[in-house]
Write an enzyme that holds these catalytic residues in place. Structure first.
Site, PDB file in Angstrom:
ATOM      1  N   LYS A   1       0.799  -1.233   0.000  1.00 59.48           N
ATOM      2  CA  LYS A   1       0.000   0.000   0.000  1.00 59.48           C
ATOM      3  C   LYS A   1       0.826   1.274   0.000  1.00 59.48           C
ATOM      4  O   LYS A   1       0.407   2.274  -0.579  1.00 59.48           O
ATOM      5  CB  LYS A   1      -0.949  -0.020   1.171  1.00 59.48           C
ATOM      6  CG  LYS A   1      -1.927  -1.166   1.053  1.00 59.48           C
ATOM      7  CD  LYS A   1      -3.143  -0.887   1.842  1.00 59.48           C
ATOM      8  CE  LYS A   1      -4.264  -1.744   1.318  1.00 59.48           C
ATOM      9  NZ  LYS A   1      -5.527  -1.298   1.857  1.00 59.48           N
TER      10      LYS A   1
ATOM     11  N   LYS B   1      -2.739   2.162   9.269  1.00 54.63           N
ATOM     12  CA  LYS B   1      -3.066   1.114   8.292  1.00 54.63           C
ATOM     13  C   LYS B   1      -1.861   0.231   8.008  1.00 54.63           C
ATOM     14  O   LYS B   1      -0.735   0.706   7.964  1.00 54.63           O
ATOM     15  CB  LYS B   1      -3.533   1.747   6.979  1.00 54.63           C
ATOM     16  CG  LYS B   1      -4.819   2.541   7.116  1.00 54.63           C
ATOM     17  CD  LYS B   1      -5.147   3.313   5.849  1.00 54.63           C
ATOM     18  CE  LYS B   1      -5.896   2.467   4.838  1.00 54.63           C
ATOM     19  NZ  LYS B   1      -6.407   3.300   3.714  1.00 54.63           N
TER      20      LYS B   1
ATOM     21  N   GLY C   1      -9.680  -4.861   5.461  1.00 56.71           N
ATOM     22  CA  GLY C   1      -9.852  -3.997   6.635  1.00 56.71           C
ATOM     23  C   GLY C   1      -9.038  -4.431   7.841  1.00 56.71           C
ATOM     24  O   GLY C   1      -9.158  -3.834   8.910  1.00 56.71           O
TER      25      GLY C   1
ATOM     26  N   LEU D   1     -10.858  10.141   7.539  1.00 56.41           N
ATOM     27  CA  LEU D   1     -11.971  10.937   7.001  1.00 56.41           C
ATOM     28  C   LEU D   1     -13.242  10.546   7.750  1.00 56.41           C
ATOM     29  O   LEU D   1     -13.498   9.373   7.973  1.00 56.41           O
ATOM     30  CB  LEU D   1     -12.109  10.701   5.495  1.00 56.41           C
ATOM     31  CG  LEU D   1     -10.857  11.059   4.685  1.00 56.41           C
ATOM     32  CD1 LEU D   1     -10.951  10.526   3.272  1.00 56.41           C
ATOM     33  CD2 LEU D   1     -10.649  12.565   4.657  1.00 56.41           C
TER      34      LEU D   1
ATOM     35  N   HIS E   1     -17.379   5.560  -0.303  1.00 58.39           N
ATOM     36  CA  HIS E   1     -16.396   4.754  -1.029  1.00 58.39           C
ATOM     37  C   HIS E   1     -16.834   4.761  -2.498  1.00 58.39           C
ATOM     38  O   HIS E   1     -17.889   4.245  -2.843  1.00 58.39           O
ATOM     39  CB  HIS E   1     -16.381   3.318  -0.480  1.00 58.39           C
ATOM     40  CG  HIS E   1     -15.525   2.380  -1.278  1.00 58.39           C
ATOM     41  ND1 HIS E   1     -14.414   1.753  -0.749  1.00 58.39           N
ATOM     42  CD2 HIS E   1     -15.606   1.948  -2.559  1.00 58.39           C
ATOM     43  CE1 HIS E   1     -13.860   0.993  -1.679  1.00 58.39           C
ATOM     44  NE2 HIS E   1     -14.564   1.095  -2.789  1.00 58.39           N
TER      45      HIS E   1
ATOM     46  N   HIS F   1     -15.803  -3.190   6.847  1.00 54.96           N
ATOM     47  CA  HIS F   1     -15.040  -2.956   5.621  1.00 54.96           C
ATOM     48  C   HIS F   1     -15.371  -3.936   4.499  1.00 54.96           C
ATOM     49  O   HIS F   1     -14.666  -3.996   3.505  1.00 54.96           O
ATOM     50  CB  HIS F   1     -13.529  -2.957   5.900  1.00 54.96           C
ATOM     51  CG  HIS F   1     -13.129  -1.957   6.935  1.00 54.96           C
ATOM     52  ND1 HIS F   1     -13.405  -0.619   6.803  1.00 54.96           N
ATOM     53  CD2 HIS F   1     -12.501  -2.100   8.114  1.00 54.96           C
ATOM     54  CE1 HIS F   1     -12.952   0.024   7.864  1.00 54.96           C
ATOM     55  NE2 HIS F   1     -12.420  -0.850   8.690  1.00 54.96           N
TER      56      HIS F   1
ATOM     57  N   ARG G   1      -7.400  -6.635 -10.321  1.00 59.67           N
ATOM     58  CA  ARG G   1      -8.156  -7.847 -10.653  1.00 59.67           C
ATOM     59  C   ARG G   1      -9.606  -7.484 -10.939  1.00 59.67           C
ATOM     60  O   ARG G   1     -10.004  -6.341 -10.783  1.00 59.67           O
ATOM     61  CB  ARG G   1      -8.121  -8.793  -9.448  1.00 59.67           C
ATOM     62  CG  ARG G   1      -8.670  -8.101  -8.204  1.00 59.67           C
ATOM     63  CD  ARG G   1      -8.901  -9.032  -7.046  1.00 59.67           C
ATOM     64  NE  ARG G   1      -9.105  -8.291  -5.816  1.00 59.67           N
ATOM     65  CZ  ARG G   1     -10.262  -7.771  -5.404  1.00 59.67           C
ATOM     66  NH1 ARG G   1     -11.340  -7.895  -6.156  1.00 59.67           N
ATOM     67  NH2 ARG G   1     -10.355  -7.121  -4.264  1.00 59.67           N
TER      68      ARG G   1
HETATM   69  P1  ADP Z   1      -8.339  -2.944   2.823  1.00 58.84           P
HETATM   70  O1  ADP Z   1      -7.410  -3.291   1.722  1.00 58.84           O
HETATM   71  O2  ADP Z   1      -7.934  -3.531   4.127  1.00 58.84           O
HETATM   72  O3  ADP Z   1      -9.773  -3.204   2.477  1.00 58.84           O
HETATM   73  P2  ADP Z   1      -8.629  -0.070   2.259  1.00 58.84           P
HETATM   74  O4  ADP Z   1      -7.504   0.877   2.257  1.00 58.84           O
HETATM   75  O5  ADP Z   1      -9.239  -0.441   0.962  1.00 58.84           O
HETATM   76  O6  ADP Z   1      -8.170  -1.370   3.080  1.00 58.84           O
HETATM   77  O7  ADP Z   1      -9.762   0.490   3.201  1.00 58.84           O
HETATM   78  C1  ADP Z   1     -10.905  -0.262   3.503  1.00 58.84           C
HETATM   79  C2  ADP Z   1     -11.974   0.608   4.092  1.00 58.84           C
HETATM   80  O8  ADP Z   1     -11.498   1.281   5.275  1.00 58.84           O
HETATM   81  C3  ADP Z   1     -12.432   1.738   3.189  1.00 58.84           C
HETATM   82  O9  ADP Z   1     -13.415   1.316   2.270  1.00 58.84           O
HETATM   83  C4  ADP Z   1     -12.975   2.713   4.213  1.00 58.84           C
HETATM   84  O10 ADP Z   1     -14.228   2.229   4.658  1.00 58.84           O
HETATM   85  C5  ADP Z   1     -12.003   2.610   5.362  1.00 58.84           C
HETATM   86  N1  ADP Z   1     -10.874   3.585   5.268  1.00 58.84           N
HETATM   87  C6  ADP Z   1      -9.683   3.391   4.670  1.00 58.84           C
HETATM   88  N2  ADP Z   1      -8.901   4.500   4.744  1.00 58.84           N
HETATM   89  C7  ADP Z   1      -9.615   5.428   5.419  1.00 58.84           C
HETATM   90  C8  ADP Z   1      -9.388   6.807   5.827  1.00 58.84           C
HETATM   91  N3  ADP Z   1      -8.227   7.427   5.586  1.00 58.84           N
HETATM   92  N4  ADP Z   1     -10.377   7.436   6.496  1.00 58.84           N
HETATM   93  C9  ADP Z   1     -11.541   6.824   6.782  1.00 58.84           C
HETATM   94  N5  ADP Z   1     -11.826   5.546   6.428  1.00 58.84           N
HETATM   95  C10 ADP Z   1     -10.890   4.853   5.756  1.00 58.84           C
END
Ligand code: ADP
Length: 449
Positions: A116, A157, A164, A202, A207, A234, A290
């Site tokens: 990431k 993260k 998630g 945020l 999304h 998530h 994908r």
């Molecule tokens: P993963 O690969 O674990 O699914 P993502 O980066 O795609 O992680 O994030 C998954 C979900 O987490 C997002 O759809 C959102 O709901 C929440 N999320 C991720 N980053 C943020 C952020 N900076 N602020 C608020 N919510 C977030």
């Protein structure tokens, strides 16, 4: 074009790929575990090969067995579906080393987007807007200063993240070190890697993700956006195309930012750039290299068969349409019908006693279940995807209500009752929801069963 394709997956997505191959005159090879010998993808494919015992590690993730299955059957290409090996760069490498074709992007791009931090840095350089945060890994020593600069709340993260996991919010300086250690522990357990980074959290985003297709002749197009804000833990539950929050101009703007970026990157195949969207601004969160579960809503509004294009692109063909040819028509919604308790989401494997799919104009049901089928407890709980398409969002909601009433899946618990409630909720009808809406709604419902 390929003569024979092996599908390294199961369930509805294996059927989805088999169907595209059939229409293209390509022979299909299904692979399966011993638990899936009665599964629909095995019955529908031209040939099938058993990979091993039920556990995914010994079957659907068993790379040597999958390569051997290709060699035995003479399949020239492998479609990985989603999940399992679909974002495994090593798998893509091995396929190439064996003179076979991976129906997907290059191993390098999978690797780049799978990490990431690298992904975020790469897309930022390509002009895609990102969430303010650490430019790379964050250490326990740097974290407090950085969090102060970004402003609380912050999100920790995992760089190897997915689903998630390894994600923790710190609302204040007091919560920071606990959030860091929790995120690290979770990431280490889930991915064997405890590297974390920091982002501004945020508060009420949506999304919104952009589907793209890129061929080996330098052409990149986008198929508009999908709004996947309705999530639980998530995990996406309901997806729409287009987003109730975007207008045509915003769609064109973000679409061209993304296509320009991927053109520069030299990306190949289908991909999705995921964003959080708040107050009219987009913030990149990740790229999925994908096919995605929710791809049918984009197919519904564009009329483009994404799997067919993936296969054609992998075979070296050029897309026979341009961005101008892509017209967004009407509105589409997908509901994920999971074999789970609709309110606690506890998995509910078991035998399906009665099964009836809805039909009629604008209704699609992608599934691998049938009456008498036993859903095995070993894999994910997606039992089907109900996708409805109509002229506009209002008609789409009415059609969804009608289709949900026709759909019968008895013998197990499913998420159907949840959707029957959601289609009647004023916020859903108004399209007024953020990524937190569903969690709050479920909490307010209280224990149901
Ligand atoms: P993963 O690969 O674990 O699914 P993502 O980066 O795609 O992680 O994030 C998954 C979900 O987490 C997002 O759809 C959102 O709901 C929440 N999320 C991720 N980053 C943020 C952020 N900076 N602020 C608020 N919510 C977030």
């Amino acid at each position: 074009m390929f003569e024979k394709v092996l599908i390294a997956n199961r369930g509805e997505i294996a059927l989805r790929v088999i169907r595209a191959c059939r229409e293209m005159g390509i022979a299909t090879v299904a692979v399966h575990s011993t638990a899936d010998s009665e599964a629909m993808h095995v019955r529908l494919a031209d040939e099938s090969v058993c990979l091993g015992p039920p556990s995914a590690a010994q079957s659907y993730l068993n790379i040597p067995a999958i390569i051997a299955a290709c060699e035995i059957t003479g399949a020239e290409a492998i479609h990985p579906g989603y999940g399992f090996l679909s974002e495994n760069a090593k798998f893509a490498d091995i396929i190439k080393e064996h003179g076979l074709t991976f129906i997907g992007p290059t191993a390098d791009h999978i690797r780049m987007m799978g990490d990431k931090i690298t992904a975020k840095q790469t897309v930022k350089e390509l002009g895609i807007p990102t969430v303010p945060g650490s430019d790379g890994e964050v250490t326990d020593t740097d974290a407090p200063k950085l969090a102060g600069e970004i402003g609380y709340p912050v999100l920790i993260k995992a760089t190897a993240g997915g689903g998630g996991r390894g994600m923790k919010v710190a609302k204040s300086a007091e919560e920071l070190s606990f959030a860091l250690s929790q995120a690290r522990t979770e990431a280490k357990a889930a991915f064997g890697n405890d590297t974390v980074y920091m982002e501004k959290y945020l508060q009420k985003p949506r999304h919104i993700e952009i589907q793209i297709l890129a061929d080996s002749h330098g052409k990149v197009v986008h198929l508009g956006e999908r709004d996947c804000s309705l999530q639980r833990r998530h995990q996406k539950v309901w997806e729409e195309a287009g987003s109730p929050a975007l207008n045509a101009q915003e769609r064109d703007e973000i679409g061209s930012i993304v296509t320009r970026a991927l053109e520069k990157l030299g990306y190949l195949g289908a991909g999705t750039i995921e964003f959080l969207y708040e107050d009219g601004r987009f913030y990149f969160i990740e790229m999925n290299t994908r096919l995605q579960v929710e791809h049918p809503v984009s197919e519904a509004i564009t009329g483009i068969d994404i799997v067919r294009e993936q296969i054609r692109i992998a075979a070296g063909a050029a897309m026979d349409f341009t961005q101008k040819d892509i017209v967004f028509e009407g509105h589409a919604i997908e509901c994920r019908i999971n074999a789970e308790n609709p309110f606690t989401f506890r998995p509910s494997p078991g035998t399906i006693t009665q099964f009836h799919t809805p039909g009629g104009l604008g209704v699609r049901f992608d599934s691998a279940i049938y009456s008498g089928y036993r859903i095995p407890p070993f894999y994910d709980s997606l039992a089907g995807k109900l996708v409805v398409h109509a002229k506009n969002r209002n008609e789409c909601l009415l059609r969804l209500r009608r289709a949900l009433n026709e759909l019968v899946v008895d013998g197990i618990e499913t998420t159907i009752p949840l959707f029957q409630k959601l289609v009647r909720e004023p916020d859903i009808i108004d399209g007024d929801y953020s990524i937190h809406w569903l969690e709050k709604y479920l909490a307010n419902l209280g224990p149901q069963s």
